[in-house]
Design a protein around this motif. Structure first.
Motif, PDB file in Angstrom:
ATOM      1  N   PRO A   1      -4.881   2.559   5.574  1.00 36.14           N
ATOM      2  CA  PRO A   1      -6.038   1.965   4.605  1.00 36.14           C
ATOM      3  C   PRO A   1      -7.110   2.907   4.019  1.00 36.14           C
ATOM      4  CG  PRO A   1      -6.274   0.238   5.099  1.00 36.14           C
ATOM      5  CD  PRO A   1      -4.915   0.768   5.663  1.00 36.14           C
TER       6      PRO A   1
ATOM      7  N   LEU B   1      -3.311  -4.585  -5.970  1.00 36.38           N
ATOM      8  CA  LEU B   1      -2.806  -4.862  -5.186  1.00 36.38           C
ATOM      9  C   LEU B   1      -2.897  -6.698  -4.566  1.00 36.38           C
ATOM     10  CD1 LEU B   1      -2.216  -3.904  -2.690  1.00 36.38           C
ATOM     11  CD2 LEU B   1      -4.167  -3.430  -1.120  1.00 36.38           C
TER      12      LEU B   1
ATOM     13  N   ARG C   1       1.140  -1.344  -0.444  1.00 39.65           N
ATOM     14  CA  ARG C   1      -0.010  -0.012   0.522  1.00 39.65           C
ATOM     15  C   ARG C   1       1.050   1.743   0.230  1.00 39.65           C
ATOM     16  NH1 ARG C   1      -2.803  -1.133   4.243  1.00 39.65           N
ATOM     17  NH2 ARG C   1      -1.305   0.461   5.871  1.00 39.65           N
TER      18      ARG C   1
END
Ligand code: SF4
Length: 362
Positions: free
Chosen positions: A199, A160, A148
């Motif tokens: 995130p 991802l 990330r």
């Protein structure tokens, strides 16, 4: 400036390492990064947060202070200490790895990520983490947090979950980690992912990478990394029986190769189509143990989520009617006094159900 000179002139790895050396959170395995403690901590930290791991880690290394002590232990005791931490294959693999290390390496692990990969439970990330933290090998450890951070830092649009992203990030980080303390660099990247580059709503105002970060400079922190929509996980309805016979109850030990292998549970299984849960429990008990039972009222219902599915599980009180218990779907069946349940390692959902059982109803 050549590409290589450009990489080597990057100053952010040094800044990041200095930040980590000043600001890192104290953790028991950080104050004494012995190969054993680093290994145990890295296995426990897979899929699990630091705050959850710390008490388990302390208990584990106090009971098993070395690879040799762990190798000599019984798997049931290892699983009991692991109970509640989940992903039990980690405990089984760690135990197997300790035995392999004891036999082949006299309890001293090899020092490179490549050699560490031969042990059960050690993937690319964990091998690099152990090799860099315990032995100073300059290999980047690339987990979800690091992917990330790097996707945002370099504006990488590879999804991802695409393996190409991990390969790309590893290739970009390899020359950089060679310019700094590898242990501190890897831990600084993980720490940045865990604490700052979260995130959602990353704390870019506190991040020393913001000067270099493509996502921050182009206001795309909400778009990177590219995350493909996860598939909906299935949900299963499960019924299990707490079978009473002469003041004892029956528990079953799962085969070691199964999910939750080595743990003990109440016999039962998935509800069939158009089947009442009472019918499910009666059918499953006969299939799994050969016993005929009378199904009584439910003790409790609990919900639990695993990584790939969810369950709602109901435990029914059952009374033995006939038959001799045979382990048709498990490796061992045992009639035990309910007071002994805490001595057996159980999956979390079964442990919660066990808490709802009272004394013998006879
Ligand atoms: S600046 Fe923001 S998006 Fe970029 S690495 Fe730091 S926290 Fe993440």
């Amino acid at each position: 400036m050549s590409k290589r000179e450009k990489i080597l002139s990057a100053t952010w790895p040094r800044e990041l390492v200095s930040w980590f050396e000043r600001e890192h959170r104290p953790m028991p395995w950080r104050s004494d990064p012995s190969p054993y403690k680093v290994w145990v901590s890295e296995i426990m930290l897979q899929q699990t947060q630091v705050v959850t791991v710390i008490p388990y880690f302390d208990r584990f290394v106090s009971r098993f202070p070395s690879f040799k002590a762990l190798a000599a232990a019984d798997l049931q005791e290892v699983l009991k200490l692991w109970e509640g931490l989940g992903y039990y294959s980690r405990a089984r693999n760690l135990h197997q790895a300790a035995r392999a290390l004891d036999e082949k390496y006299d309890g001293k692990p090899p020092r490179t990520a490549t050699d560490l990969r031969e042990f059960p439970g050690i993937g690319a990330y964990t091998a690099a983490a152990i090799a860099s933290i315990a032995f100073g090998e300059p290999v980047p450890s690339v987990d979800g947090n690091v992917l990330r951070v790097c996707s945002r830092l370099w504006g990488i649009e590879t999804p991802l979950r695409d393996k190409a992203l991990a390969d790309d990030v590893r290739a970009r980080l390899t020359p950089l980690i060679r310019t700094v303390n590898p242990s501190h660099f890897n831990q600084a990247m993980m720490e940045t992912g865990a604490l700052i580059c979260k995130p959602r709503n990353p704390h870019c105002d506190q991040c020393l990478l913001s000067r270099y970060c493509v996502a921050f400079k182009t206001s795309r922190t909400g778009e990177l990394p590219v995350v493909e929509k996860a598939e909906k996980v299935p949900h299963y309805r499960i019924a299990v029986g707490v079978i009473w016979k002469k003041g004892r109850i029956l528990i079953a030990r799962r085969a070691e190769k199964q999910m939750l292998g080595g743990l003990w549970e109440f016999p039962g299984g998935k509800q069939g189509k158009a089947e009442a849960l009472e019918q499910t429990v009666m059918r499953e008990i006969e299939e799994e143990t050969g016993l005929k039972v009378k199904v009584g009222p439910p003790y409790a219902t609990v919900k639990h989520a695993y990584s790939h599915f969810k369950i709602t599980i109901t435990a029914f009180r059952c009374d033995w009617l006939s038959g001799r218990a045979l382990p048709k779907a498990s490796v061992e069946l045992k009639w035990i006094p309910p007071a002994d349940l805490p001595n057996y390692p159980m999956p979390r959902a079964n442990r919660r159900l066990a808490g709802a059982i009272g004394d013998c109803p006879d």
